[in-house]
Structures are given as structure tokens and as C-alpha cells.
Design an enzyme around this catalytic site. Structure first.
Site, PDB file in Angstrom:
ATOM      1  N   ARG A  67       0.980  -1.271   0.048  1.00  0.00           N
ATOM      2  CA  ARG A  67      -0.061   0.046  -0.063  1.00  0.00           C
ATOM      3  C   ARG A  67       0.932   1.179  -0.180  1.00  0.00           C
ATOM      4  NH1 ARG A  67      -3.575  -1.778   4.851  1.00  0.00           N
ATOM      5  NH2 ARG A  67      -1.594  -2.747   5.332  1.00  0.00           N
ATOM      6  N   ASP A  69       2.249   4.900  -0.238  1.00  0.00           N
ATOM      7  CA  ASP A  69       1.816   6.150   0.271  1.00  0.00           C
ATOM      8  C   ASP A  69       1.839   7.315  -1.056  1.00  0.00           C
ATOM      9  OD1 ASP A  69       1.704   5.627   2.784  1.00  0.00           O
ATOM     10  OD2 ASP A  69       3.467   6.128   3.244  1.00  0.00           O
ATOM     11  N   TYR A 127      11.968  -2.917  -2.017  1.00  0.00           N
ATOM     12  CA  TYR A 127      11.717  -1.271  -2.466  1.00  0.00           C
ATOM     13  C   TYR A 127      13.249  -0.605  -2.480  1.00  0.00           C
ATOM     14  CZ  TYR A 127       7.145  -0.939  -0.692  1.00  0.00           C
ATOM     15  OH  TYR A 127       5.661  -0.665  -0.667  1.00  0.00           O
ATOM     16  N   ARG A 213      10.751   5.047   4.552  1.00  0.00           N
ATOM     17  CA  ARG A 213      10.924   6.389   4.715  1.00  0.00           C
ATOM     18  C   ARG A 213      11.664   6.830   5.726  1.00  0.00           C
ATOM     19  NH1 ARG A 213       5.673   8.905   2.706  1.00  0.00           N
ATOM     20  NH2 ARG A 213       6.779  10.941   3.256  1.00  0.00           N
TER      21      ARG A 213
END
Lengths: 260, 260
Positions: A67, A69, A127, A213
Site C-alpha cells: 500500500r 503512500d 523497495y 522512509r
């Protein structure tokens, strides 16, 4: 609702002829409020569901593996949806690319086993986070532009600490509604991909809300020697998001691949 | 206007204390109607002039080395402007990057000889054109997405024909107001930079209006074997833009570098 057995039987028959379709998706996250459908704002999930509903004339729910952002990109998001439609997966693929806006591209669509779930069957999500030390008008939507010197060796030391950590609560947004903060991280590594570009590559079975992040933002504090590796270890031990650094901005983050 | 000698003298004195500033600029051409100031639409030249006028409180004209069309990008556009201001070049550089919108970045600013002209002193301009055979949401603003097979060897044969050509009228938009169509091309070469990406690199002393995109569009017709190399030679000999192929779309084109 209580329904007579016959109707429930009919319902189960409908379920039995459901097909399960897996799609691999790329998107430029710049103009989305994120992957997941929300009350307000443009989402990737809603754009895809809307096209599929037009094509199949069914109410379709698309489930994504990650999911992402607002502002986060994906080159290899995976999603699946159930449909009773008999339209071939290759035709759904073509229809999606024909009807979706141009900041979403579907790379493949295939029929998979009914048990497959993009969300629950995923065993690893990859990622990458891009930092550029050169100001660039052309790359501005796809990296974090940072102009102070960064010590790559220290950042990789912090990566090794991340790798051996078990509980990542310090990198999880408050009130995220999870019952534990345990993740199994397989890779957490920085490379200098060019004189002006650094890439952080992270592979894990799961991520907490805002985790990549928050990790990148805190490792950058190590890399600019604003905090030490000892501080970094203490941040992790604190299990408190407020101790960690600022979240790195979304435009540097890409969901690259999901493994099943 | 006839002015008394004394006033002209004053004018020459003003000229004498003009400084000449050279800047190197990157921009994402997506949201511009081109480099050059126009009656309507957002241009790179106007954005830069507007910032410089605010900073210097003078009427500034910025001259660019390449008048890129709407949607065309630049990583190494060069421009110069004259100013009476005593603001250091490094401060002008900082002011520009502070005040310009984020789709323009100034990479350097330096004071140069008064005779320097980004337009007339340039001896070579390097453009690259990017073709992608993979649909990509993330790269869509920066390449031409083409899904049919392209024969790289034939395209490089066409490049060699381009290299030995002298008159490029067939690749020049009609009514472009030039008195000759002669260009001196130093390089016209395709490389396969990745399994899905091809790059055309062209270096020349000058370009006619729409020339690179017309050449790329026509070479792509060769590469897809829609026309032969003999057809390609006849197109050049015809000196008629209507014989050549369609212009390749602007978003694949980058002004990479200008040499003086």
C-alpha cells in the site's frame, strides 16, 4: 442476512466460477494520494477498479501487495482481483492499458490459482530509495535531492544494524493498528550508483506504515554525521517513532518487485 | 532615431560597463511551450528573464543556444545575458535556483567575455533522442514509446547517410525563414542502451526547424522496414519536407550539451 439455503447455494456456485487474475503494475506516484482507495483523492487502486468495472460490468476489488503512500512510485506492484467475467487475461491486460490514464501501466495479467493473494501470498517486497546529490529538473519527481555530503560507509553500517534488528517500532507511524512490529529484513544496503546518485535497496517480508522512509531519513542523519551509529542503535532500542529521524520524502521511493 | 552624438556617447558608455553572464540550464520541457518567449504560453526563456529582472531590476534578454520546441527537454542548454548589475555570478546562480520553478535548474553561472553569444558562438550542439520499447509510466515524459520491432543496423545505415548529407531541407519545417539548408553533422548514431531502449545521438553545428525530430521519425520508418534505405536517400534528395516521415514526438528529445 439470513437467506434460505438454496440462495446461499447459488452464492457458493457463483464463488466457484470466480477467476483470480494477477496483474503487475507500474505507476508514477506523483499525482496520486497513494495506492489505496480513500474517501478523497485520486488513487491507483480506484483507477484500476474503475476500468475493470467498466470492462467486466462487475463490482471489482483490487488487492495490492504494497500500500504505497502518496507520491511513492512502483515499477513492480502486484495486485489481484476476482471476476466472473470470461474475458481472457490478455484482453483484460489490453483493456487496462487502453483505458487507464498514462501514469499507470499494466505490465502483465494472468489467471492464477484461486488461493493466490497479492497481499497475503507475498513473501518478499523489494523497495529502492533514490538520493541524488545533483539538482535535476528532469529527475526531480523521482529522487530526493540532498546537497550535503553523505558518508556511504556509515550508511551501510547503519544498514547492517537494520538488517539484524527484529522490532522496527521506531520506524512505524503511530496508531498504525498493527499488533506487532516484527519484520524480517533480508537486505538493507546502499550503493553509489553514479558520482551523484545513491540507492538504498531493502527487501523484507513485510513493512510497517512509513517504515522505509523513516529508515532512510534516519540513516541519512547518520550519513551526514548528524547522529552516530550508537545513537542509531539507541533509536531502534527506544521503540519510539519520535526518536527516529524525519521521513525521507516520498518521491525517492519505488516498489520494485514482489516475490511470492 | 537620430540622436545627438553626446547621447549616443552616453549609450556607448552604458554598453561598456555591461557584464555578460553565461548560464547552463536543465529543464523538464513537459510543461513549456518551448524555450523561446512567445505571445502565449509558458516558456523557459520568459521564466528565467522574469527572475533576472526581479533580481537585477533591469530589462534582461536571455539568448539561448538552442530554441527547443514545446515538450523538448534540456540537460545542457546554454544561454547568456547582459547586465549592468554588479551582483556576483555565484549570487545570480543562487538567486535563479531559489526563485525559478522546479522544472528549471541552473547548473552554473559565470561571467564571460563580452563577445560571447550562446547562440552565435556555439560551434556544436549535441542532442539525444530516446526510444523505449517497454511501456513505462515512469519514463513516459522522457521517451518515445514504440512497440514494433526496429532494425538497429538499418537505422545506423540511415545514420551514415545522414552524416554524409549536406542539404537537410527535407527535414526542415516549411516557411522556417532560413536562406540555406546546409548543416555540418559530426555524429548521427544509434545505440541499444538496454534491451528496451535505443538512443540516437546527433552532433551538428546548426539545426533547421524541427530537424532532429523529422530525422528520427524518418529513420524509424527505415528501422521498422516501412521504407528502404534507397527510399531514405530519395527523401533527402527531394529536398521536400512532405516526402520525409512524421516528426518523432517531442518528449524523447534532449538538448544534452553545447560546445563553444
Amino acid at each position: 442476512m439470513n437467506k434460505p439455503r438454496s440462495e446461499r447455494g447459488f452464492f457458493f456456485n457463483r464463488e466457484a466460477c470466480m477467476r483470480n487474475i494477477k496483474i503487475i503494475i507500474e505507476y508514477d506516484g506523483t499525482d496520486f494520494v497513494g495506492w489505496q482507495r480513500q474517501a478523497e483523492g485520486r488513487t491507483v487502486q480506484e483507477e484500476i477498479e474503475s476500468v475493470l468495472q467498466n470492462v467486466t460490468e462487475e463490482l471489482i476489488t483490487v488487492v495490492g501487495a504494497g500500500r504505497t503512500d502518496a507520491g511513492v512510485h512502483a515499477r513492480g506492484q502486484v495486485a489481484n482481483f476476482k471476476t466472473q467475467s470470461s474475458i481472457a487475461a490478455s484482453d483484460l491486460h489490453r483493456a487496462l492499458n487502453g483505458l487507464l490514464p498514462d501514469d499507470i501501466v499494466v505490465h502483465s495479467a494472468e489467471e492464477v490459482d484461486e488461493k493466490f493473494s497479492a497481499r497475503y501470498s507475498a513473501r518478499e517486497r523489494h523497495y529502492r530509495y533514490f538520493i541524488s546529490r545533483a539538482a535535476s529538473a528532469i529527475q526531480r519527481r523521482f529522487c530526493w535531492q540532498l546537497f550535503y555530503p553523505l558518508n556511504l560507509d556509515l550508511m551501510n553500517e547503519a544498514g547492517r544494524i537494520i538488517l539484524k534488528t527484529k522490532d522496527y517500532q521506531s520506524f512505524c507511524k503511530a496508531n498504525s493498528g498493527v499488533d506487532n512490529y516484527l519484520c524480517n529484513i533480508q537486505q538493507a544496503e546502499w550503493i553509489q550508483s553514479s558520482p551523484s546518485e545513491m540507492i538504498f535497496s531493502v527487501r523484507a517480508n513485510r513493512y510497517l506504515h512509513g517504515m522505509v522512509r523513516a529508515i532512510v531519513g534516519t540513516i541519512v542523519d547518520v550519513g551526514r554525521e548528524f547522529i552516530t551509529l550508537q545513537d542509531f542503535e539507541q533509536i531502534i532500542e527506544a521503540r519510539d517513532r519520535r526518536k527516529a529521524g524525519m521521513a525521507a520524502p516520498p518521491q525517492g521511493l519505488f516498489l520494485e518487485e514482489v516475490l511470492f
